[in-house]
Design an enzyme around this catalytic site. Structure first.
Site, short mmCIF file in Angstrom:
data_model
loop_
_atom_site.label_atom_id
_atom_site.label_comp_id
_atom_site.label_asym_id
_atom_site.label_seq_id
_atom_site.Cartn_x
_atom_site.Cartn_y
_atom_site.Cartn_z
N GLU A 167 40.80 59.23 44.91
CA GLU A 167 41.98 59.28 44.06
C GLU A 167 43.19 58.76 44.83
O GLU A 167 43.81 59.50 45.60
CB GLU A 167 42.27 60.73 43.65
N HIS A 194 42.32 68.26 46.53
CA HIS A 194 43.08 67.39 45.63
C HIS A 194 44.41 67.03 46.30
O HIS A 194 45.01 67.86 47.00
CB HIS A 194 43.33 68.10 44.29
N GLY A 199 48.69 60.24 37.74
CA GLY A 199 49.73 60.63 36.79
C GLY A 199 50.85 59.62 36.65
O GLY A 199 51.89 59.91 36.08
N LYS A 203 44.36 70.55 35.57
CA LYS A 203 45.53 70.92 36.39
C LYS A 203 46.16 72.19 35.78
O LYS A 203 45.44 73.02 35.23
CB LYS A 203 46.51 69.75 36.50
N ASN A 236 40.08 67.22 34.92
CA ASN A 236 40.87 68.15 35.74
C ASN A 236 42.10 68.51 34.91
O ASN A 236 43.02 67.71 34.79
CB ASN A 236 41.26 67.49 37.07
N GLU A 262 47.29 66.93 45.23
CA GLU A 262 48.41 67.85 44.91
C GLU A 262 48.35 69.09 45.79
O GLU A 262 49.39 69.66 46.13
CB GLU A 262 48.37 68.19 43.41
N SER A 277 44.89 57.90 36.77
CA SER A 277 45.23 57.20 35.53
C SER A 277 44.03 56.55 34.86
O SER A 277 44.16 55.50 34.23
CB SER A 277 46.36 56.19 35.77
#
Ligand code: 13P
Length: 247
Positions: free
Chosen positions: A165, A94, A171, A11, A9, A96, A209
């Site tokens: 996730e 996701h 991250g 991003k 991904n 985010e 991660s």
């Protein structure tokens, strides 16, 4: 045995020049992998990546889709448009997007429906925040998120990919422990089994991660069928070594 899926991904990273170097580097290093590999790229680069990846061993993915089919929705991109660019996977829900764009469970489920209707496999993301984990609510949260997608998609649920996730691991350099990840994957597997007699073929992949150092151990767990990789998918050598761990 089910093939593992390793999806990158990107991003909101990349440029025409950087994408070309990355994709060409991956293709050169990949050979014929025995696992599935996908790159979920920013939508403006779909055409470029489709051309770069033509006839290669990797599938193209996008990072989001509109909940609507067509019409006056400025800035949105439909599932049918993604299909035109050879998109095979589409990330939906996701964290985010849930966090910064306030996407609800129902909206995520509708997006999964939209892409399935166009023959695209949704990668449905679920995961708890740190506060939810610390409050002992991990199972409740991920089951609620997945239940919305199961409810909206009925028997098509066997066509999705689920990505666990944990939000606190994205991250941050903090990976869920092998036990934490496997335990949540097993919960999700049970939930899918209750909804579909095809549940065992639904890939449940881990993201947060994942890197060259921890991938092999995570991918060795019985219910971890692959990885959704952010930062480490932007470096040829790191991503290739994660793929090698899966193959
Ligand atoms: P990182 O691998 O950078 O933690 O990102 C994970 C992720 O969000 C993939 O979708």
């Amino acid at each position: 045995m089910k093939k593992k899926l390793i999806a990158g991904n990107w991003k909101m990273n990349g440029s025409l020049a950087a994408n070309e170097t990355l994709v060409k580097g991956l293709l050169a290093g990949l050979g014929a992998p025995v696992c599935q590999v996908a790159l979920c790229v920013p939508s403006v680069y779909l055409a470029q990546c489709q051309a770069l990846m033509a006839h290669g061993a990797m599938s193209l993915g996008s990072q989001d889709v509109s909940q609507h089919e067509v019409g006056a929705f400025t800035g949105e991109i439909s599932a049918a448009m993604l299909q035109e660019f050879g998109v095979h996977y589409c990330i939906v829900g996701h964290s985010e997007r849930r966090q910064y764009h306030f996407e609800s469970d129902v909206l995520v489920a509708t997006k999964a429906q939209r892409v399935l209707a166009c023959g695209i496999t949704p990668i449905v993301c679920v995961g708890e925040t740190l506060a939810e984990r610390e409050a002992g609510r991990t199972e409740e949260v991920v089951k609620r998120q997945l239940a919305a997608v199961i409810h909206a998609n009925g028997c098509c649920i066997s066509e999705v990919v689920v990505a666990y996730e944990p939000v606190w691991a994205i991250g941050t350099g903090k990976t869920a422990s092998i036990e934490q990840a496997q335990q949540v994957h097993a919960v999700l597997r049970q939930q899918l089994q209750a909804a579909s007699n095809q549940a065992d073929r639904i890939p449940i992949i881990y993201g947060g991660s994942m890197n060259a150092a921890n991938a092999a151990q995570l991918l060795a767990q019985p219910d971890i069928d692959g990885g959704l990789v952010g930062g480490a998918s932007l470096k040829v050598s790191d991503f290739l070594s994660i793929i090698a761990s899966a193959c």
